[in-house]
Design a protein around this motif. Structure first.
Motif, PDB file in Angstrom:
ATOM      1  N   PRO A  76       0.799  -1.228  -0.092  1.00 24.65           N
ATOM      2  CA  PRO A  76       0.023  -0.018   0.024  1.00 24.65           C
ATOM      3  C   PRO A  76       0.858   1.211  -0.105  1.00 24.65           C
ATOM      4  O   PRO A  76       1.924   1.405   0.766  1.00 24.65           O
ATOM      5  CB  PRO A  76      -0.840  -0.129   1.202  1.00 24.65           C
ATOM      6  CG  PRO A  76      -0.193  -1.151   2.124  1.00 24.65           C
ATOM      7  CD  PRO A  76       0.533  -1.973   1.245  1.00 24.65           C
ATOM      8  N   GLY A  77       0.400   2.144  -0.896  1.00 24.27           N
ATOM      9  CA  GLY A  77       1.163   3.290  -1.154  1.00 24.27           C
ATOM     10  C   GLY A  77       2.545   3.307  -1.632  1.00 24.27           C
ATOM     11  O   GLY A  77       3.154   4.542  -1.929  1.00 24.27           O
ATOM     12  N   ARG A  78       2.960   2.177  -2.410  1.00 28.65           N
ATOM     13  CA  ARG A  78       4.165   1.944  -2.911  1.00 28.65           C
ATOM     14  C   ARG A  78       3.939   1.778  -4.374  1.00 28.65           C
ATOM     15  O   ARG A  78       5.070   1.602  -5.216  1.00 28.65           O
ATOM     16  CB  ARG A  78       4.904   0.933  -2.163  1.00 28.65           C
ATOM     17  CG  ARG A  78       5.323   1.489  -0.761  1.00 28.65           C
ATOM     18  CD  ARG A  78       5.943   0.183  -0.134  1.00 28.65           C
ATOM     19  NE  ARG A  78       7.249  -0.132  -0.855  1.00 28.65           N
ATOM     20  CZ  ARG A  78       7.902  -1.177  -0.512  1.00 28.65           C
ATOM     21  NH1 ARG A  78       7.394  -2.355   0.470  1.00 28.65           N
ATOM     22  NH2 ARG A  78       8.974  -1.588  -1.028  1.00 28.65           N
ATOM     23  N   VAL A  79       2.918   1.590  -4.847  1.00 25.30           N
ATOM     24  CA  VAL A  79       2.439   1.280  -6.304  1.00 25.30           C
ATOM     25  C   VAL A  79       1.644   2.480  -7.031  1.00 25.30           C
ATOM     26  O   VAL A  79       0.651   2.798  -6.403  1.00 25.30           O
ATOM     27  CB  VAL A  79       1.514  -0.145  -6.392  1.00 25.30           C
ATOM     28  CG1 VAL A  79       1.351  -0.304  -7.850  1.00 25.30           C
ATOM     29  CG2 VAL A  79       2.421  -1.164  -5.590  1.00 25.30           C
ATOM     30  N   HIS A  80       2.191   2.748  -7.962  1.00 26.14           N
ATOM     31  CA  HIS A  80       1.516   4.069  -8.593  1.00 26.14           C
ATOM     32  C   HIS A  80       1.019   3.640 -10.025  1.00 26.14           C
ATOM     33  O   HIS A  80       1.853   3.123 -10.841  1.00 26.14           O
ATOM     34  CB  HIS A  80       2.484   5.237  -8.880  1.00 26.14           C
ATOM     35  CG  HIS A  80       3.287   5.595  -7.613  1.00 26.14           C
ATOM     36  ND1 HIS A  80       2.722   6.234  -6.596  1.00 26.14           N
ATOM     37  CD2 HIS A  80       4.432   4.880  -7.118  1.00 26.14           C
ATOM     38  CE1 HIS A  80       3.388   6.477  -5.472  1.00 26.14           C
ATOM     39  NE2 HIS A  80       4.640   5.652  -5.775  1.00 26.14           N
ATOM     40  N   THR A  81      -0.128   3.867 -10.209  1.00 23.40           N
ATOM     41  CA  THR A  81      -0.680   3.540 -11.557  1.00 23.40           C
ATOM     42  C   THR A  81      -0.781   4.954 -12.626  1.00 23.40           C
ATOM     43  O   THR A  81      -0.875   6.112 -12.115  1.00 23.40           O
ATOM     44  CB  THR A  81      -2.311   3.419 -11.457  1.00 23.40           C
ATOM     45  OG1 THR A  81      -2.445   2.431 -10.634  1.00 23.40           O
ATOM     46  CG2 THR A  81      -3.152   3.192 -12.735  1.00 23.40           C
ATOM     47  N   VAL A  82      -0.387   4.527 -13.901  1.00 18.08           N
ATOM     48  CA  VAL A  82       0.225   5.758 -14.781  1.00 18.08           C
ATOM     49  C   VAL A  82      -0.483   5.289 -16.027  1.00 18.08           C
ATOM     50  O   VAL A  82      -0.804   4.126 -16.162  1.00 18.08           O
ATOM     51  CB  VAL A  82       1.692   6.039 -14.906  1.00 18.08           C
ATOM     52  CG1 VAL A  82       2.196   6.498 -13.667  1.00 18.08           C
ATOM     53  CG2 VAL A  82       2.332   4.709 -15.221  1.00 18.08           C
ATOM     54  N   GLY A  83      -0.741   6.237 -16.926  1.00 16.03           N
ATOM     55  CA  GLY A  83      -1.129   6.070 -18.188  1.00 16.03           C
ATOM     56  C   GLY A  83      -0.527   7.038 -19.217  1.00 16.03           C
ATOM     57  O   GLY A  83       0.355   7.964 -18.864  1.00 16.03           O
ATOM     58  N   HIS A  84      -1.063   6.890 -20.553  1.00 15.89           N
ATOM     59  CA  HIS A  84      -0.500   7.655 -21.588  1.00 15.89           C
ATOM     60  C   HIS A  84      -0.463   9.352 -21.240  1.00 15.89           C
ATOM     61  O   HIS A  84      -1.494   9.742 -20.876  1.00 15.89           O
ATOM     62  CB  HIS A  84      -1.181   7.601 -22.827  1.00 15.89           C
ATOM     63  CG  HIS A  84      -0.527   8.410 -24.223  1.00 15.89           C
ATOM     64  ND1 HIS A  84       0.528   8.355 -24.677  1.00 15.89           N
ATOM     65  CD2 HIS A  84      -1.350   9.328 -24.827  1.00 15.89           C
ATOM     66  CE1 HIS A  84       0.772   9.201 -25.446  1.00 15.89           C
ATOM     67  NE2 HIS A  84      -0.238   9.912 -25.404  1.00 15.89           N
ATOM     68  N   GLY A  85       0.617   9.975 -21.654  1.00 21.27           N
ATOM     69  CA  GLY A  85       0.676  11.406 -21.147  1.00 21.27           C
ATOM     70  C   GLY A  85       1.108  11.595 -19.748  1.00 21.27           C
ATOM     71  O   GLY A  85       1.318  12.884 -19.453  1.00 21.27           O
ATOM     72  N   ASP A  86       1.110  10.779 -18.835  1.00 17.94           N
ATOM     73  CA  ASP A  86       1.586  11.137 -17.535  1.00 17.94           C
ATOM     74  C   ASP A  86       3.175  11.333 -17.323  1.00 17.94           C
ATOM     75  O   ASP A  86       4.007  10.699 -18.434  1.00 17.94           O
ATOM     76  CB  ASP A  86       1.197  10.018 -16.528  1.00 17.94           C
ATOM     77  CG  ASP A  86      -0.197   9.948 -16.541  1.00 17.94           C
ATOM     78  OD1 ASP A  86      -0.881  10.963 -16.583  1.00 17.94           O
ATOM     79  OD2 ASP A  86      -0.627   8.828 -15.680  1.00 17.94           O
ATOM     80  N   THR A  87       3.798  12.126 -16.521  1.00 19.72           N
ATOM     81  CA  THR A  87       5.124  12.271 -16.371  1.00 19.72           C
ATOM     82  C   THR A  87       5.141  12.224 -14.618  1.00 19.72           C
ATOM     83  O   THR A  87       4.333  12.613 -13.993  1.00 19.72           O
ATOM     84  CB  THR A  87       5.491  13.736 -16.658  1.00 19.72           C
ATOM     85  OG1 THR A  87       4.917  14.737 -15.901  1.00 19.72           O
ATOM     86  CG2 THR A  87       5.248  13.977 -18.308  1.00 19.72           C
ATOM     87  N   PHE A  88       6.369  11.523 -14.343  1.00 18.23           N
ATOM     88  CA  PHE A  88       6.640  11.602 -12.923  1.00 18.23           C
ATOM     89  C   PHE A  88       8.141  11.469 -12.879  1.00 18.23           C
ATOM     90  O   PHE A  88       8.823  11.103 -13.540  1.00 18.23           O
ATOM     91  CB  PHE A  88       5.978  10.424 -12.420  1.00 18.23           C
ATOM     92  CG  PHE A  88       6.402   8.921 -13.152  1.00 18.23           C
ATOM     93  CD1 PHE A  88       7.087   8.298 -12.681  1.00 18.23           C
ATOM     94  CD2 PHE A  88       5.349   8.709 -14.183  1.00 18.23           C
ATOM     95  CE1 PHE A  88       7.654   6.921 -13.263  1.00 18.23           C
ATOM     96  CE2 PHE A  88       5.794   7.286 -14.797  1.00 18.23           C
ATOM     97  CZ  PHE A  88       6.671   6.667 -14.505  1.00 18.23           C
ATOM     98  N   THR A  89       8.721  11.547 -11.440  1.00 15.60           N
ATOM     99  CA  THR A  89       9.929  11.347 -11.134  1.00 15.60           C
ATOM    100  C   THR A  89      10.268   9.980 -10.370  1.00 15.60           C
ATOM    101  O   THR A  89       9.539   9.830  -9.427  1.00 15.60           O
ATOM    102  CB  THR A  89      10.627  12.375 -10.597  1.00 15.60           C
ATOM    103  OG1 THR A  89      10.733  13.632 -11.294  1.00 15.60           O
ATOM    104  CG2 THR A  89      12.258  11.861 -10.176  1.00 15.60           C
ATOM    105  N   ALA A  90      10.807   9.173 -10.799  1.00 13.83           N
ATOM    106  CA  ALA A  90      11.189   7.880 -10.026  1.00 13.83           C
ATOM    107  C   ALA A  90      12.705   7.587 -10.077  1.00 13.83           C
ATOM    108  O   ALA A  90      13.384   7.227 -10.787  1.00 13.83           O
ATOM    109  CB  ALA A  90      10.512   6.433 -10.978  1.00 13.83           C
TER     110      ALA A  90
END
Length: 211
Positions: A81-95
């Motif tokens: 919990p809290g450690r899995v992030h859902t993303v899709g086309h067009g998203d940006t993030f820093t990992a």
């Protein structure tokens, strides 16, 4: 940035003491994701997503995080919990210090009778590396290093060559290559080298390069 090729579709990226792993699936080494600070998964097929490998990495590093699409997130987020992030086309993030853009929505067509699933590609650090997963997605910006899916039930060599030409990267390294025998390698290498229009190379599992 250090790029290490793991078996099949898995790639490890390292910079400034941080490690990002893409697609540690069932055809990759059991420890492919161990030590990762961030894990990206392009889609749910078992050669790209292996729950055992993800769980091992997440338990090994309590600070590790996963970024993936909904079909994979739904299978692992309850355990972390809290450690899995859902993303899709067009998203940006820093990992783990890597800037990531998400490109693409659907897996390539395997056969018209087989429903298509979702698939995303990951563009790392403004185009230094692009991993398309199981699709021939063309990002809307230049790519320096293309992780090229060379052999799959859904592609043929003409499509692979045209994809390299369209993306026009500075270099291309093979992924999705566990199904390609050593006997056939020279055929693929020769065709891509002559017709792809870019520096095409192959890294054996465990080999690395700077990008």
């Amino acid at each position: 940035m250090k790029l290490t090729k793991k078996s099949h579709a898995c790639v490890r990226l390292e910079k400034e003491g941080q490690t990002l792993v893409i697609d540690p699936g069932g055809f990759s080494e059991e420890d492919a994701a161990l030590g990762a600070d961030a894990i990206l998964v392009t889609h749910e097929h078992p050669d790209h997503f292996d729950e055992f490998r993800l769980r091992a990495a997440m338990e090994n590093n309590p600070a590790a995080r996963i970024w993936t699409l909904k079909s994979v997130a739904d299978q692992v987020e309850a355990a972390f919990p809290g450690r899995v992030h859902t993303v899709g086309h067009g998203d940006t993030f820093t990992a783990a210090g890597f800037d990531v853009q998400v490109h693409g929505e659907l897996h390539a067509v395997i056969h018209p009778d087989i429903p298509r699933i979702t698939n995303v590609g990951f563009l790392i650090d403004g185009g230094k590396v692009f991993h398309p997963g199981d699709a021939l997605t063309v990002p809307d910006q230049p790519v320096q290093t293309l992780m090229l899916p060379v052999m799959a039930p859904w592609n043929k060599i003409a499509e692979v060559i045209d994809y390299v030409r369209e993306v026009a990267p500075r270099r291309a390294y093979d992924v999705h290559d566990a199904l390609l025998t050593d006997l056939a390698r020279p055929i693929y290498d020769g065709l891509l080298g002559r017709l792809g229009g870019t520096d095409h190379q192959r890294l054996h599992p465990g080999a690395w390069t700077e990008v």
